[in-house]
Design an enzyme around this catalytic site. Sequence first.
Site, short mmCIF file in Angstrom:
data_model
loop_
_atom_site.label_atom_id
_atom_site.label_comp_id
_atom_site.label_asym_id
_atom_site.label_seq_id
_atom_site.Cartn_x
_atom_site.Cartn_y
_atom_site.Cartn_z
N PRO A 147 40.46 29.97 45.08
CA PRO A 147 40.13 29.45 45.43
C PRO A 147 38.85 29.92 45.66
O PRO A 147 38.64 31.43 45.13
CB PRO A 147 40.73 28.86 47.09
CG PRO A 147 41.64 29.31 46.56
CD PRO A 147 42.57 30.62 46.02
N GLY A 148 37.73 29.10 45.34
CA GLY A 148 36.71 29.80 45.44
C GLY A 148 35.43 30.82 44.11
O GLY A 148 35.12 31.40 44.19
N GLY A 161 34.95 29.45 41.25
CA GLY A 161 34.02 28.85 40.65
C GLY A 161 34.36 27.68 39.25
O GLY A 161 34.12 27.16 38.43
N THR A 211 35.40 24.24 39.56
CA THR A 211 35.07 23.35 39.63
C THR A 211 33.78 22.80 39.66
O THR A 211 32.63 22.17 38.62
CB THR A 211 35.45 22.44 41.68
OG1 THR A 211 36.41 22.51 41.60
CG2 THR A 211 34.23 20.81 41.04
N SER A 255 58.55 40.66 42.14
CA SER A 255 57.61 41.29 41.73
C SER A 255 57.94 42.45 42.83
O SER A 255 57.54 43.68 42.12
CB SER A 255 56.04 40.77 41.39
OG SER A 255 55.90 40.37 42.57
N LYS A 309 46.38 43.02 40.53
CA LYS A 309 46.91 43.46 40.93
C LYS A 309 46.31 45.20 41.15
O LYS A 309 46.26 45.43 42.27
CB LYS A 309 48.46 44.12 40.75
CG LYS A 309 49.84 43.03 41.16
CD LYS A 309 50.92 42.46 39.94
CE LYS A 309 51.96 41.24 40.51
NZ LYS A 309 52.97 41.35 40.91
#
EC number: 3.4.21.53
Length: 982
Positions: free
Chosen positions: A500-501, A503, A505, A888, A931
């Site tokens: 999220p956040g 860019g 959309t 992982s 990571k």
Amino acid sequence: MLRVIAHAGGKQQRLTPFFSQQARHHQFYTPFSQSRSLFGFGSKGDDDSGSSGDNIKDDSSNHDTGGNGNSSSSVPAAVVPSKLKYGDEAPRYPHTLALPLVNRPLFPGVFTSVTVSDPETLEALENMSQVGQSAYLSCFLRKDQSIGVSEGGVLLPTPEVITDPSELYNVGTFAQIHNITRGVSHARANRSIMDSRAMKDQKEKGENPQEDHDGDDEDHETGTVLLLAHRRVDLESVDNIGPPIDVTVSHWKRMADVASNDTIRALSNEIITTIREVAQTNQLFRENLQFFPMRVDANDPFRLADFAASITSAGSAEDLQEVLEEKDAEMRLHKALVLLSREKEVSKLQQEISAKVEEKMSDAQRKYFLNEQLKSIKKELGMERDDKEALIEKYRKQLAEYPAVPDEIMETIDSELEKLSTLEKNSAEFNVTRSYLDWLVGVPWGIETEENFDIRDARMVLDRDHYGLDDVKDTILEFIAVGKLKGTVQGKILCLSGPPGTGKTSIAKSVADSLGRKFYRFSVGGLYDVSEIKGHRRTYVGAMPGKLIQCLKTTGSTNPVVLIDEIDKLGSGMRGDPSSALLEVLDPSQNSTFHDHFLDVPVDISKALFICTANELERIPGPLLDRMEVIRLSGYDFPEKVAIAEQYLVPKSMKENGLMIDPRDTKEEDDNKAEESDKVEGGNDASEGVTPLASFKHAENVPESLSLAKSAIESLVRWYAREAGVRSLAKYIDKITRKLALQIVAEGEGATLTDKSARKSDSWEVNSENLSDYVGKQIFTSDRLYETDPLPNGIIMGLAYTSMGGSALYIETQGIKRGLDADGKPRGGGTLKATGQLGDVMKESSQIAYTVARARLAEQSNGSNDFFDTADIHMHVPEGATPKDGPSAGITMVTSMLSLAMDTPVRNDLAMTGEISLTGKVLPVGGIKEKIMAARRAGIKCVVLPAANQRDFDEIPEYLKEGLEVHYAEDYGKVFDVAFGS
């Protein structure tokens, strides 16, 4: 109600009970003639009878005589048979049965019918009526449930049954039983209906219909008792609470003649006048009053008051009981007049409401007729056409504007237009057809937006609003280049996946601007109805097309940029699976003939550019994911976040909070917009430590020294906003600019602020030193839980990837030596306990790691180290409130267990990630860039990655690789050598 018919000779008389819808429950009967002469109204027969004047007798003894009436009248006189003892001539029994009443009390001289539902009371009344010629009882109004309804709003099943003598009023009426009629109970009637329905359902299901008669014994017939009231009685005592109820009563003596005074005469005249007024305004009251064939003696105020109270319906049961209990003639007249006045007001209100309704109806009808006449006149003169003709012409004109309507679509439209012309305008089918044509003609058949094929301009638009995102920008530029070479552009289906956040959309709108296309967005997060995608069937009320058809009509083009947001959060339920419905939409080989359930014709949406966004690709169904070109957006690293804040977030926040003004918004500088944008992105015109806002100007009353230093932005990124996106960073910047705006306004007005909001430094520059005054203390201090070097035994740092970006986490293990039992043997066996809110996959990975660690230890020590045989292992992943899952961390778990078993620490600048197989193979994992970013943030210098992820590491920017010692492992032997040395 009882009709008493007297023959002309007056010798043969009989009683005949009948009921009428217009009649009230209580009817007042006295041995006199009609009521027309006293109240001034009556039936037509009364007018023709030849009687005139007021038949008001001064002799009060007429109440006890037979009264001949007027035999010449066309309406026979209603009298009480002479063989019945009436009124004060009726017997005065001290002990009687009592019958509780609801709704209203019974007045002397009134015939009333009472429904009795209690079987014991009904049986007692029948037995009493069969013994002799006349049977009498006392009637009393109930107190608590005077309207026959309990406090909870439940209808009383047997209102004639009481549990306490105090439930009855002390004053009642002595009445004579004239007739008892049996009837069927409501419960039995209702159950008969339910039984018939149940039997019908059983037949439809193929079962043998059976009747259920359980509880029939509990149902009993009701009875209707016809009563004639004679006089008032007082309740002395309740001898048996019953049912039936036995009481002792005392009869009221005949009221002595009251000397007529002015007050009594005035009250009597007012009562008669009010009755006349109410009868004139209330048709129902007048019709009901005609069923009182009597002549009221105006000289007897007691009888007049009783008559007036008995014909009112506006008073409550308590008000009527007060009239019944009143002994004073003047007060009784006054209370009866109050009830009549209330009846009068209700009648006036009813008349006003009726007049208003009639007036509205008359106006509406008048307007309707005038409008119809006007339409006819205009149509004859050629000034106006029929609504249907104008509507059809509008559709034809709209279709003529489209470049090319497919033949199949045109045939459907012509058929619907022909159908519309034959339908009645006010019919339901007309509205359905019109709605269908509105959508069918509203689709922009063949209309395409002119596209931009200039790569330079497109790149400038993309860079204007977003930093980075090179993969997305390159894909769009490739799309434009292909369209320029071919001369035409086909649609494409992209899926932007990332935290999220980042860019996802917002860049879709920039893509539409760069291509010169229209933009349409709709979110499918939580969507569970297929009709939102494919539309409703036209058979449903309120049916509409799906979002795709709405998109074409809204944008007015067949090649818009369509953003399908949150596609990984699609729901499913009883209304279908929207992810399956999207298979046709997002398939380039099928969406050229997309079928919407509402339109039911093929629509070409293949030229639209579909951009989908998702946080987790794993939640998207495989067939749907296979139709999209996936572009993964990793989180922003430290330099990218700083650049985004300087070039985009700070200018935007300063502008929105009124601290600075962008002169590029004015028309005079529109031509220099691209140049100004490049200047802002380059950042070369700004000083080293201050946000580059060269193109911005301070607003009025804002200090020129106000700025947000680069050191403050770096501190925000490092210690406050570590998420993969920049949404949290933007919130902190907005918080700073809002507080600056508050301080500027407060100092300008001389207002006092709290210590938390007041400016503590002399400068208007926000830097790393005074940053905490605006956003509070640091959220993060360090990514390292352990600062010692080397780390304690059993502690290893792993690298994880979540939907929020990369993070560093520790794996901790501890061994617990087993105790000895009474025989000196170790208790229990070798076990592994894993905690830290781990998911199922991570729990399985811990079991595999435990097995690999035991095998590796046995191989390394040649069987001399029995640590796992003599100790139980507890493995924990810190931050237990955060859910964790995934494979992982396999090699990290093995290394942590071996460090504990071999009593060998590991260097504190080492981190690793990779899945372990049961034979020790190191398998590839995802999120390598995130990571590595997390490792650099934690100060890691050495990283162990699976060998299959080397290509992923090679693709990340060079500045992320700088200073890192990277080792690639195909099996765990390489990991062991790096961690513990060869």
